[in-house]
Design a protein around this motif. Sequence first.
Motif, PDB file in Angstrom:
ATOM      1  N   GLU A  15      68.176  23.443   4.622  1.00  0.00           N
ATOM      2  CA  GLU A  15      68.201  22.003   5.040  1.00  0.00           C
ATOM      3  C   GLU A  15      66.973  22.282   6.371  1.00  0.00           C
ATOM      4  OE1 GLU A  15      71.584  20.829   7.067  1.00  0.00           O
ATOM      5  OE2 GLU A  15      72.524  20.004   4.958  1.00  0.00           O
ATOM      6  N   THR A  17      65.278  19.387   9.555  1.00  0.00           N
ATOM      7  CA  THR A  17      65.360  18.012  10.098  1.00  0.00           C
ATOM      8  C   THR A  17      63.876  17.605  10.147  1.00  0.00           C
ATOM      9  OG1 THR A  17      67.369  18.759  11.330  1.00  0.00           O
ATOM     10  CG2 THR A  17      66.119  16.964  12.076  1.00  0.00           C
ATOM     11  N   GLY A  20      64.251  12.685  12.196  1.00  0.00           N
ATOM     12  CA  GLY A  20      65.774  12.503  12.674  1.00  0.00           C
ATOM     13  C   GLY A  20      66.780  12.720  11.304  1.00  0.00           C
ATOM     14  N   ARG A  21      66.319  13.137  10.301  1.00  0.00           N
ATOM     15  CA  ARG A  21      67.128  13.134   9.063  1.00  0.00           C
ATOM     16  C   ARG A  21      67.259  14.474   8.747  1.00  0.00           C
ATOM     17  NH1 ARG A  21      67.843   8.236   5.686  1.00  0.00           N
ATOM     18  NH2 ARG A  21      66.467   6.607   6.815  1.00  0.00           N
ATOM     19  N   ARG A  22      68.597  14.944   8.512  1.00  0.00           N
ATOM     20  CA  ARG A  22      68.648  16.363   7.773  1.00  0.00           C
ATOM     21  C   ARG A  22      68.298  16.288   6.168  1.00  0.00           C
ATOM     22  NH1 ARG A  22      74.539  18.507   9.389  1.00  0.00           N
ATOM     23  NH2 ARG A  22      73.778  20.479   8.570  1.00  0.00           N
ATOM     24  N   ARG A  23      67.279  17.138   6.022  1.00  0.00           N
ATOM     25  CA  ARG A  23      66.910  17.207   4.427  1.00  0.00           C
ATOM     26  C   ARG A  23      66.989  18.251   3.821  1.00  0.00           C
ATOM     27  NH1 ARG A  23      63.204  12.761   3.782  1.00  0.00           N
ATOM     28  NH2 ARG A  23      63.460  13.359   1.678  1.00  0.00           N
ATOM     29  N   ALA A  77      65.565  11.044   0.310  1.00  0.00           N
ATOM     30  CA  ALA A  77      66.513  10.383   1.264  1.00  0.00           C
ATOM     31  C   ALA A  77      67.141   9.179   1.055  1.00  0.00           C
ATOM     32  CB  ALA A  77      65.733  10.359   2.601  1.00  0.00           C
ATOM     33  N   TRP A  84      69.150  10.233  -5.706  1.00  0.00           N
ATOM     34  CA  TRP A  84      68.424  10.071  -4.522  1.00  0.00           C
ATOM     35  C   TRP A  84      67.051   9.614  -5.154  1.00  0.00           C
ATOM     36  CZ3 TRP A  84      70.970  10.492  -0.197  1.00  0.00           C
ATOM     37  CH2 TRP A  84      72.089  11.252  -0.349  1.00  0.00           C
ATOM     38  N   GLU A 102      65.713   0.520   4.967  1.00  0.00           N
ATOM     39  CA  GLU A 102      65.685   1.854   5.397  1.00  0.00           C
ATOM     40  C   GLU A 102      64.590   2.687   4.916  1.00  0.00           C
ATOM     41  OE1 GLU A 102      68.755   1.655   1.527  1.00  0.00           O
ATOM     42  OE2 GLU A 102      67.653   0.314   3.001  1.00  0.00           O
ATOM     43  N   ASP A 105      61.806   3.740   7.432  1.00  0.00           N
ATOM     44  CA  ASP A 105      61.890   4.902   8.443  1.00  0.00           C
ATOM     45  C   ASP A 105      61.893   6.087   7.690  1.00  0.00           C
ATOM     46  OD1 ASP A 105      62.461   3.170  10.413  1.00  0.00           O
ATOM     47  OD2 ASP A 105      64.468   2.906  10.023  1.00  0.00           O
ATOM     48  N   VAL A 106      61.442   6.260   6.290  1.00  0.00           N
ATOM     49  CA  VAL A 106      61.419   7.313   5.642  1.00  0.00           C
ATOM     50  C   VAL A 106      59.900   7.888   5.358  1.00  0.00           C
ATOM     51  CG1 VAL A 106      62.037   8.668   3.516  1.00  0.00           C
ATOM     52  CG2 VAL A 106      63.668   7.211   4.749  1.00  0.00           C
ATOM     53  N   ASP A 108      58.162  10.452   3.285  1.00  0.00           N
ATOM     54  CA  ASP A 108      58.420  11.432   2.453  1.00  0.00           C
ATOM     55  C   ASP A 108      57.144  12.419   1.984  1.00  0.00           C
ATOM     56  OD1 ASP A 108      61.122  11.821   1.908  1.00  0.00           O
ATOM     57  OD2 ASP A 108      61.030  10.000   0.229  1.00  0.00           O
TER      58      ASP A 108
END
Length: 297
Positions: A15, A17, A20-23, A77, A84, A102, A105-106, A108
Amino acid sequence: MTTRAETVRRAERHELTYGGRRRRFLLLRPDPGPRYRPAPLVVDLHPSGLGPAAQLRGSGLGELTARGYAVAAPQGALPYRGGWAWSLPGVPLAGEERIRDEAADVDDVGFLAALLDTLDGMLPLDPARRHLSGFSGGARLASHAAVAFGDRLASVACVGGVRRPGGPGDTAPPLLAVHGLRDDTNPYRGAAGPRWDESVPHAVARWAGAAGCAAEPVRTEPAPGVTEFRHRDAAGRGPVRLVAVASLGHAWPGTPDPLLGGHVSGTGSDAYDASAAVRDFFDEFGGEEPGGEPPAP
């Protein structure tokens, strides 16, 4: 002989981060041996509705570890149809009329850049031999990253989803695009609407122009129902290529995995081995060093 499923099972789970997201991502390290290090890298991107394990099983690119490559497969995400999806700039997901709130905010493309940095810190990699591959939505993300990453990529392989974002002065690394003429998800000849408008040949032609290749490709038929269009550069190489498969629907041709369309009635997935073609393309444009040995000091 190691099966694709066994290869995926030995992948490391990691993983990072970002935003702000755990990927999450899977990592296959190069097989041990007397090969030249640092190693080439492939980042393999799954289609919308699936995940990294399914992509590695379907693409078979984990087999590149036997050629000295490291192979990573990250996860999108956005939850989508039991799997996904990737957030593509300005584009809604298939079957959806508007861009999700949403998705704003991503980033990629930024996530892939952060993944490259993370992988550089995990194992010895050659920065001149990084490759992207993807199917469907993963191919579309690879297309965007190819423009954004400058000279960070040695080549890109897009199956069932090549696009050409940007203009004629933007980065255009070597490209192998594989597409089915019967693809009704991402139609070969283009479609109306913002999600998929430009035809595949036009997108590849613009890619060739940005790469400094000839506008008129050399056409060959490597197999019945398979046509390759190769745009040559000044050195006579063909760094930008489109393979059109007449019987192919929306599938990764040559895969035995039904999740990527293998052996599904009407997909034409047995007409061409995209996995072998992608592996050879990566070898040609930045793979393992000839002979597998380091240069003399």
